[in-house]
Design an enzyme around this catalytic site. Structure first.
Site, PDB file in Angstrom:
ATOM      1  N   HIS A 104       3.969   6.751   5.413  1.00  0.00           N
ATOM      2  CA  HIS A 104       2.790   7.457   5.915  1.00  0.00           C
ATOM      3  C   HIS A 104       1.957   6.677   6.927  1.00  0.00           C
ATOM      4  O   HIS A 104       1.270   7.280   7.738  1.00  0.00           O
ATOM      5  CB  HIS A 104       1.912   7.960   4.761  1.00  0.00           C
ATOM      6  CG  HIS A 104       0.983   6.938   4.184  1.00  0.00           C
ATOM      7  ND1 HIS A 104       1.329   6.101   3.157  1.00  0.00           N
ATOM      8  CD2 HIS A 104      -0.292   6.598   4.518  1.00  0.00           C
ATOM      9  CE1 HIS A 104       0.317   5.305   2.860  1.00  0.00           C
ATOM     10  NE2 HIS A 104      -0.689   5.574   3.672  1.00  0.00           N
TER      11      HIS A 104
ATOM     12  N   HIS B  56       0.814  -1.226   0.000  1.00  0.00           N
ATOM     13  CA  HIS B  56       0.000   0.000   0.000  1.00  0.00           C
ATOM     14  C   HIS B  56       0.850   1.281   0.000  1.00  0.00           C
ATOM     15  O   HIS B  56       0.735   2.088  -0.926  1.00  0.00           O
ATOM     16  CB  HIS B  56      -1.000  -0.043   1.160  1.00  0.00           C
ATOM     17  CG  HIS B  56      -1.620   1.268   1.487  1.00  0.00           C
ATOM     18  ND1 HIS B  56      -2.489   1.913   0.634  1.00  0.00           N
ATOM     19  CD2 HIS B  56      -1.492   2.078   2.566  1.00  0.00           C
ATOM     20  CE1 HIS B  56      -2.867   3.058   1.179  1.00  0.00           C
ATOM     21  NE2 HIS B  56      -2.273   3.187   2.349  1.00  0.00           N
TER      22      HIS B  56
ATOM     23  N   ASP C  46     -24.848  15.137 -25.311  1.00  0.00           N
ATOM     24  CA  ASP C  46     -23.388  15.221 -25.384  1.00  0.00           C
ATOM     25  C   ASP C  46     -22.720  14.364 -24.312  1.00  0.00           C
ATOM     26  O   ASP C  46     -22.648  14.731 -23.155  1.00  0.00           O
ATOM     27  CB  ASP C  46     -22.887  16.669 -25.344  1.00  0.00           C
ATOM     28  CG  ASP C  46     -23.435  17.431 -24.155  1.00  0.00           C
ATOM     29  OD1 ASP C  46     -24.421  16.953 -23.565  1.00  0.00           O
ATOM     30  OD2 ASP C  46     -22.872  18.476 -23.809  1.00  0.00           O
TER      31      ASP C  46
ATOM     32  N   GLU D 178       1.047   5.440  12.678  1.00  0.00           N
ATOM     33  CA  GLU D 178      -0.301   5.080  13.121  1.00  0.00           C
ATOM     34  C   GLU D 178      -0.449   3.558  13.278  1.00  0.00           C
ATOM     35  O   GLU D 178      -1.092   3.106  14.215  1.00  0.00           O
ATOM     36  CB  GLU D 178      -1.322   5.621  12.111  1.00  0.00           C
ATOM     37  CG  GLU D 178      -2.773   5.497  12.535  1.00  0.00           C
ATOM     38  CD  GLU D 178      -3.140   6.402  13.712  1.00  0.00           C
ATOM     39  OE1 GLU D 178      -2.289   7.200  14.140  1.00  0.00           O
ATOM     40  OE2 GLU D 178      -4.272   6.279  14.201  1.00  0.00           O
ATOM     41  N   ASP D 179       0.142   2.782  12.406  1.00  0.00           N
ATOM     42  CA  ASP D 179      -0.170   1.358  12.359  1.00  0.00           C
ATOM     43  C   ASP D 179       0.947   0.414  12.786  1.00  0.00           C
ATOM     44  O   ASP D 179       0.758  -0.795  12.795  1.00  0.00           O
ATOM     45  CB  ASP D 179      -0.595   0.964  10.932  1.00  0.00           C
ATOM     46  CG  ASP D 179      -1.907   1.618  10.541  1.00  0.00           C
ATOM     47  OD1 ASP D 179      -2.601   2.100  11.452  1.00  0.00           O
ATOM     48  OD2 ASP D 179      -2.222   1.643   9.346  1.00  0.00           O
TER      49      ASP D 179
ATOM     50  N   ASP E  98      -3.158   8.400  -0.934  1.00  0.00           N
ATOM     51  CA  ASP E  98      -3.501   7.322   0.001  1.00  0.00           C
ATOM     52  C   ASP E  98      -4.954   6.910  -0.226  1.00  0.00           C
ATOM     53  O   ASP E  98      -5.274   5.738  -0.364  1.00  0.00           O
ATOM     54  CB  ASP E  98      -3.293   7.853   1.431  1.00  0.00           C
ATOM     55  CG  ASP E  98      -3.748   6.889   2.503  1.00  0.00           C
ATOM     56  OD1 ASP E  98      -3.395   5.702   2.408  1.00  0.00           O
ATOM     57  OD2 ASP E  98      -4.456   7.328   3.431  1.00  0.00           O
TER      58      ASP E  98
HETATM   59 MN    MN Z   1      -2.579   4.583   4.100  1.00  0.00          MN
END
Ligand code: MN
Length: 714
Positions: A72, A48, A260, A76-77, A139
């Site tokens: 990134h 990712h 159109d 957080e993870d 992201d």
């Molecule tokens: Mn992410």
């Protein structure tokens, strides 16, 4: 999955000076940090951030942005920390990663919010560096590309809705049209799969019927333009299903009526060529009325420039044509990112392109030409605002500098009137604290609380100020009314007249007072004397010499003391609830400190209380306070003493006699240990101050039945 060397190659291609070693380290750091984590698709999680970085290389972003994309999700993870990232990759990248992490946390918090516009503003305001927003959009784009792997339909729909409401408009606002189109299309497929399928089927039908219509029209337009001396590149495409769907909604028409569905782009070298191409097209094909727009002379707020027109084209089809220079085209496709592309053309020498958004905006403001594409006025406007969450995830927007009191009033006037404290991000904070973007604010209220005049010194919103002033005025009026009533009563009493409401009602009009209370208030305020009221009710009294009416000056003079009495302690936060600690029972004269307690306001301890040790490493909860020596006596406080008393007849009697003689009042008595010879006990005594308690202790020590006396601590 892109390979490590491919990613670095791509960056080196457009920026030969990029720090290759740093990119490689970011790659390895992220891969190690994510370790065995997996995506919903079953791919290694690391794919990712790598794909996100890949997307950003298409926009030729600088190496720091690419490294940020790789890193990134690590804070957080994974177990990685920001200080770690800073030590490995420097301040700039740490700051960018921190920015993206903060936006991701907002995302979690905002699940229930329906205020899309406010949320978009919040994201813009928080992306102090525009590159943070670019990483966030990339992201989201990759998460949307892999949306189908999420199994829970509700979650898929939520993400799609959020993309539609927040991220696609944000991409548009900063001019990234390609990202906007793709985000919308994937979200549309999730939210309205049937509508999208039928539009796709219809487009296919038209294609099958007309053959390579787009190719034929493109060729003819191109040939005609070149024949007429305009060097143009023409490209054509079907409009996206979502834009067709939107047009059907807006115009309330069916697909058959919508003619159109094809759009053509004419890219030329100069602005002059744009208008020459337009002149030729309008001369050659029938123009559809109302479709012509000149965004070159009047660009869109996001900097978009183009000529738009609609004609009945070469194949008798209604088509849309956009005409612009190649430079304008870059900007239309790449938006803010085009900034880097142009900077790059000028050379990568000075690093000026890596500045904070604020500086970028300054540059843009003073630059003229194709770089003026940012919606700078709007972005700047958001810098003056602060956006905070309620505990339910609703966003409240306020001017910068707003405090919890402003927040409370923005939520509801009643919440404002009764607020006693505020938890900011879960921690009890003073009501005068300036809020920052993304703060979650929970207001603690108490029915007994009323607006404090001191709040007016720090609130910034008009609503809060107006409510506080109104309350203060009302309170002042109540005081005037009370004061006036007693002045009038006294005036009547002195002349032995009964004071009745009825008598006063008869003279209201002569004092211009609508009600009796208003009349009292007028007197209390000093506009008329009690004597004047008396004379109006009983005109015959006028002859008598004025009695000794209550002097207004005297009544007024009494007020400052009253006010001081209300604040026996200095240094408290206005409006916060105050408790005296039950462990050390602070008394006037003791050295004291306040401890701010979640949900409870301030608890006052003596400086030597044992309980304070528990707060030693929480300096933010300590409040420096002191007794207000100027304040009048504010009543009795409870002091606690521990005693050892001989277990013999009459000892308790003499104990209570000694305390009573010294004007102490026993509020509570507890025997903690009872042996054959002694009682150990705790006594709570109501006293004026610490000196009063010392006197009582001294007197008790002099009492034979009492073995020892101490003030109880903690
Ligand atoms: Mn992410």
């Amino acid at each position: 999955m892109i390979r490590q060397f491919e990613l670095v190659e791509r960056v080196k291609q457009y920026d030969p000076t990029a720090d290759e070693d740093m990119l490689n380290r970011a790659y390895v750091f992220s891969m190690k940090a994510h370790g065995k984590q997996l995506r919903a698709s079953g791919d290694p999680y690391f794919s990712h951030p790598l794909e996100v970085a890949g997307i950003l290389t298409q926009y030729r972003l600088d190496a720091s942005t690419i490294a940020t994309a790789l890193l990134h999700d690590t804070v957080e993870d994974t177990l990685a920390t920001l200080p770690e990232i800073e030590s490995h990759f420097g301040r700039e990248i740490a700051r960018l990663v921190d920015g993206v992490t903060k936006l991701s946390r907002l995302e979690l918090q905002s699940e229930q919010t329906t205020q899309a516009e406010n949320f978009r503003k919040l994201l813009l305001a928080m992306s102090e560096d525009i590159r943070v927003l670019l990483v966030k959009l990339a992201d989201r784009l990759h998460n949307m590309r892999t949306l189908a792997h999420i199994t829970a339909p509700e979650k898929r729909r939520r993400i799609a809705r959020e993309t539609m409401e927040i991220y696609a408009p944000l991409a548009e606002r900063i001019g990234m049209h390609a990202i906007k189109d793709e985000l919308e299309d994937i979200a549309f497929a999730e939210l309205q799969p049937d509508a999208r399928d039928s539009i796709l089927a219809r487009l296919k039908f038209l294609r099958d019927q007309g053959g390579d219509l787009i190719g034929r029209i493109t060729q003819e337009l191109s040939r005609n333009l070149v024949d007429n001396g305009v060097d143009a590149t023409v490209s054509g495409r079907e409009k996206t299903p979502y834009s067709i769907w939107q047009k059907m909604q807006q115009k309330n028409i069916t697909f058959e009526q919508l003619s159109d569905v094809m759009a053509f782009r004419v890219a030329v070298d100069s602005i002059g060529d744009c208008y020459r191409a337009l002149g030729f097209i309008h001369g050659r094909y029938p123009v559809v009325p109302g479709r012509f727009k000149d965004y070159i002379s009047t660009p869109k707020p996001n900097g978009y420039k183009s000529l738009h027109t609609g004609v009945i084209g070469p194949e008798r089809q209604r088509i849309e044509i956009q005409i612009r220079t190649r430079e304008m085209h870059e900007v239309a496709e790449f938006g803010v990112a085009a900034h880097w592309i142009y900077k790059q053309g000028a050379g990568w020498r000075d690093g000026r392109q890596y500045r904070w958004l604020r500086e970028l905006l300054d540059i843009l403001e003073h630059a003229s030409g194709p770089e003026e594409f940012l919606e700078h006025t709007k972005l700047e406007m958001f810098q003056d605002q602060v956006f905070c969450f309620t505990p339910k995830g609703e966003i409240i927007s306020m001017p910068r500098g707003a405090t919890p009191v402003d927040f409370a009033y923005a939520v509801h006037s009643q919440v404002g009137d009764h607020c006693v404290g505020a938890k900011i991000n879960g921690r009890m904070m003073p009501l005068r604290t300036a809020l920052t973007n993304g703060d979650q604010v929970e207001i603690v209220t108490s029915k007994a609380q009323t607006p404090s005049p001191t709040w007016e010194r720090f609130v910034v919103t008009g609503k809060a100020r107006a409510r506080i002033r109104r309350f203060v005025r009302m309170q002042q009026r109540a005081q005037y009314t009370d004061l006036g009533r007693s002045i009038v009563q006294k005036a009547f009493r002195q002349e032995d007249h009964d004071l009745t409401e009825k008598a006063l009602e008869g003279v209201l009009s002569s004092f211009n007072a609508p009600t009796v209370d208003d009349l009292y208030a007028i007197v209390g305020e000093g506009l008329h004397t009690g004597r004047e009221i008396l004379n109006a009710v009983f005109p015959s009294e006028r002859a008598k010499k004025p009695a000794n009416v209550v002097s207004l000056a005297k009544a007024r003079a009494a007020k400052p003391a009253e006010r001081d009495m209300a604040v026996p302690i200095r240094g408290l936060i206005p409006g916060m609830a105050v408790h005296f600690a039950g462990c050390c029972h602070p008394l006037r004269g003791d050295r004291i400190v306040g401890i701010v307690t979640t949900g409870k306001g301030v608890t006052i301890h003596t400086i030597d209380c044992d309980t304070l040790e528990g707060f030693a490493d929480m300096p933010e909860r300590w409040l420096d306070i002191a007794w207000n020596p100027g304040a009048e006596d504010d009543g009795l406080h409870v002091g606690r003493i521990s005693l050892v008393v001989a277990n013999e007849p009459g000892s308790l009697g003499s104990l209570s006699t000694v305390i009573a003689k010294n004007l102490g009042n026993i509020a509570n008595l507890k025997i903690t240990t009872r042996s054959r010879d002694f009682f150990e006990m705790l006594i709570d005594v109501e006293v004026r101050d610490v000196k009063h308690l010392s006197n009582i202790i001294a007197a008790l020590r002099a009492t034979p039945a009492i073995n020892s006396v101490e003030r109880a601590r903690g």
